[in-house]
Each structure stands twice: as C-alpha cells, then as structure tokens.
Write a protein that holds these residues in place. Structure first.
Motif, PDB file in Angstrom:
ATOM      1  N   GLY A   9       0.807  -1.214   0.000  1.00 19.02           N
ATOM      2  CA  GLY A   9       0.000   0.000   0.000  1.00 19.02           C
ATOM      3  C   GLY A   9       0.842   1.265   0.000  1.00 19.02           C
ATOM      4  N   GLY A  39      -3.574   6.315  -2.050  1.00 17.58           N
ATOM      5  CA  GLY A  39      -4.714   5.608  -1.484  1.00 17.58           C
ATOM      6  C   GLY A  39      -5.906   6.543  -1.384  1.00 17.58           C
ATOM      7  N   GLY A 271      -2.317  -1.688   3.901  1.00 14.74           N
ATOM      8  CA  GLY A 271      -3.543  -1.586   3.125  1.00 14.74           C
ATOM      9  C   GLY A 271      -4.753  -1.993   3.951  1.00 14.74           C
TER      10      GLY A 271
END
Length: 485
Positions: A9, A39, A271
C-alpha cells in the motif's frame, strides 16, 4: 547484507513507513494496487479544476503541534505550505442558516444566544473547550520520564478532558442540553454515537489553528511525501495488487504479485486489514481484536463525492450545509435530506483564474453502485451523470445560476473508492470513533506469525491523516525492532 522490507500500500501510512525505514538504512519497496500513490489521500484534476477526494481539514497544521512535526518528518507539510483555517461553518436548521464561529469563546457565546435556558450544559462545554484550547493535543505516548513530564505540563487540559469524555457518546455528553436547535447543530458537527472526545478534538483543533487545509490539497501533499520516499531510495510498484503474503515456518518471507514471488525479511501491511487477514493470509492467523471488530464494530459508511468546476465564483463559503426537504435520491429508494457544499475558493490552485471548484459528499449504498458498475458500465456512467444533475439542480435552487456555470463535472461513487483503494465495505476511514472503539488497543502483530506488521486506518479507530502518518512511523520502528531480534 542489508535487510529488505516490503510494504503493501502506497497510501500515506505506507509511504510514512517507507520513509522512516529508508532513513534507518533499511531497504524497502512498496506495492500499490492503483497506478498512483496516495490511497484515500487523493485528488482528481479535470480541465484545470482540482477536486479533492480527501482533505477538508486536517489535525496538526499548527507549527507548535506534535502532529505538525510528524508531517514535517515525511514532508506531508513543507515549512512554507500555506494553511487555510476557516473562521466559521454554516449550517441550516429548521430553515435558518446558522454561522457557527470556529473560535473560542465566540462559539460558546453563539450557543448561549440560541439557548440561554441551557446555560448549565453550555457552560460545561465551555469549560472543556477552554481546557483543550489552552493546552496541546497529545501526539503520542511518552517514551521516557522527561517526555512524561513535558506531556503533563503541555497537555494537562487535554488529558483531563479525554479522561472524562472518551467513554461518553456525544449524545450522553450533551444530554443536559435540551434546546432542539442546539442539539441539532451539535449532532451535525459530530454524530450522536461518536465519542465526545472526537467532538472536542475537532472543535479544539479548529479553534486553535491546528485544523486547517493545506493549499494544494491532498494532491500536493502526497506528491511531497512520495518524492521524499523516492529521494531516499525507495521504490514503488504501481498496478501491483498483492495476491498473497508467503509464510514459511511461521515467518513471512515475501509476497506474490501477478504470480511472481518477491522475497522480504519483513512485510508491513499498510492496506486494507480485512484483505490482509482474509485474502493475503488466508484466514490462517486470527487477530485478537480485528476479527471481531471487522464483523461487528460500526464503520464509516461508503461515500460518494460529486464535484463541479464552475466558470465563475458565487462567494460560496468554506462549508455550508443545507436542509433538503424534497430529498435527493442517491440510489433507488435511498434519499438524502441534507446537502453539504464545500468551496475551495480560498485556494487559487483549485481552479482556473476566476473559476471555482465546489464539491458535495454524501453517504451512498456501496452494493447498488458496485453491482451497477460490474454489470453495465454504460448505465453506471449514465447514473453517475444523473446523480450529478440532481445535485446540481438542488444546489442551483439554493444558489441561483450555479447549474449554468458548470464547466466540468466529476462523480466518485463508493465503487470508485473500492476499485482504487480496496476498501472493506467501502469504509473510507475504518472504524467509527465510538467510545468502545477508541478504548480498544488494536495490536499491530498476529499471534503465531513473525515478521508481519499491521498499520493504517484499521489499527486506529477514527482514521485521519495524522494517525496515518503516525501509524506508518510506528510500524517502521516496530519492524526495525523485529529485524534486530
């Protein structure tokens, strides 16, 4: 040979972890689902208009704040980043538009004018706001006696208020206040089931200049952080959905992406926590808190963001919420009766000269939009435009000429955020900051599994940019410790 850490992530948490690892001399690589970093901390640029899909305001924008120092460590804020702090927000209750001052004690004075009969309840709020606006918001636990003494000296007011409010909901906290207008205003500032600490934190930050908006928004913020990570030698792999965390003899040894194995001495999962536990680890490693919380704890509901690029300005304030008695349909059978309008006119970079970037956001059902996108992309796009048209019509009824000034429209549905950020149940900020969730200490490791560290919005109830950066830093520190052991 130098150790290698793989980070899942490239959001703010993952980049923060990567920066602190690189600075500690530990090589890292980040694997990111989307084709850009950020993100949920992201924006879209359409024909010169920037639509911010993340930041409205952020805790920690005052240079004396502990969170400000965390931001500076990863370049989320530069020393010369201009910060905009609004003096007020506007909110319509029972047909009257209230302009709430975001200053102490003017805020409480305004409440007293509305409901002098609720003096006792307002006075209690006043006392708590005075304490939090005259002390520093704690930005982490002390690691030695010197830091403990400093914390007690600088943050005593905050610590006192948090100690008595973290276990109370907003509803319980304002129960002494009976005036319906006043209660409606406060519940619109913070939902009734949130911890009262969240209400006081929001107000305290906004009233002390510690809760502003960085000009350039989330787009420039994430670009600075990504640039710092790359400058330190970090590498990011985009369009790289992680399929599996490989475990051998109870220890993570790497990940699989597109069928290829990438070895690592440790893995930081920055993530989605549900995806990590269920898919990447195959439900093999129960988590002592997250398993139960992911199945039953209240989550932030999926959001849709409708943005408009206007060819002229309408002097729309920073934030205004309208009542919509007629309702706005956001999915079949789902109607919203409040309209939040947010203008970025204070930021010259948000729109072409003379233009205006305006957005509205609302809760929407994930299933409808996700199913529609998967089954019929043409109809999905048509319904997105129809949704934008309904919102444009509602705004135009309150701001005449708005619809005719629209140059660009952009709609991000809950399906958009799931596709780009892999959000469990479309929840953009994880667990709601309820009293129960805030009292949970969510562990960053898994019993029986070595060399995997969890971090991000699912490990800190309430989410937010400051906690994302802090969570990434703590994950890097914990990973260093693991690698030394």
């Amino acid at each position: 040979m130098n150790r290698k850490v793989i980070i899942i992530g490239a959001g703010l948490t993952g980049l923060s972890a990567g920066i602190h690892l690189q600075q500690a001399g530990i090589d890292s690589e980040i694997f990111e689902l989307a084709n850009w970093a950020g993100g949920m901390c992201t924006s879209w640029v359409r024909q010169g208009y920037r639509f911010d899909g993340c930041i409205h305001w952020m805790v920690g924008t005052h240079p004396d704040s502990g969170f400000y120092k965390l931001y500076r460590e990863v370049d989320a804020l530069a020393s010369d980043t201009p910060i905009y702090s609004s003096d007020s927000i506007e909110m319509e209750i029972n047909g009257k538009m209230h302009v709430l001052p975001l200053h102490y004690p003017e805020f409480c004075d305004y409440l007293r004018k509305i409901a002098p009969e609720d003096k006792a309840g307002i006075d209690q709020l006043d006392r708590d706001l005075k304490r939090v606006t005259h002390s520093k918001l704690p930005s982490g636990g002390p690691v030695n006696l010197k830091e403990l003494v400093k914390l007690m000296r600088e943050s005593s007011g905050w610590l006192m208020v948090m100690g008595k409010t973290v276990s109370k909901t907003v509803e319980e906290y304002i129960r002494p206040i009976k005036n319906p207008t006043l209660r409606a205003l406060l519940f619109n500032l913070m939902p009734a089931d949130f911890s009262a600490t969240a209400l006081l934190m929001m107000l305290g930050a906004r009233m002390t200049g510690d809760g502003g908006y960085p000009l350039g928004g989330s787009l420039e913020l994430i670009r600075r952080v990504e640039s710092k990570y790359r400058a330190l030698g970090g590498e990011i792999h985009f369009n790289s959905r992680v399929e599996k965390i490989v475990v051998e003899n109870g220890k993570a040894t790497g990940i699989v992406v597109k069928g290829e194995f990438f070895p690592a001495d440790a893995v930081i999962a920055a993530g989605d926590a549900h995806d990590t536990l269920v898919h990447l680890l195959g439900k093999q490693y129960p988590h002592p808190q997250l398993d139960q919380m992911l199945s039953s704890a209240p989550l932030f509901q999926p959001l849709g963001v409708i943005s408009f690029g206007l060819k002229r300005r309408f002097d729309i304030p920073y934030a205004r919420t309208y009542e919509v008695p007629e309702g706005i349909e956001v999915a079949p059978g789902v109607v919203q009766h409040r309209l939040f309008v947010h203008s970025f006119d204070f930021d010259p970079s948000a729109a072409p000269e003379g233009g205006s970037s305006v957005m509205t956001m609302t809760e929407m059902p994930l299933k409808y939009w996700q199913d529609l996108r998967e089954s019929d992309m043409v109809e999905y796009k048509r319904q997105k435009q129809a949704l934008a048209d309904r919102y444009a019509h509602a705004i135009d009824a309150r701001i005449p000429g708005f619809a005719d000034a629209i140059q660009v429209t952009d709609v991000a549905t809950p399906a958009t955020y799931v596709r780009l950020a892999n959000l469990y149940q479309g929840s953009y900020e994880g667990f709601l900051p309820t009293p129960t969730a805030l009292r949970k200490s969510i562990k960053n490791t898994l019993p029986g599994l070595a060399n995997v560290v969890l971090c991000g919005q699912w490990t800190v109830a309430g989410g937010g940019l400051c906690t994302a950066v802090d969570s990434g830093k703590k994950a890097a520190v914990l990973t260093q410790k693991i690698l030394k052991d």
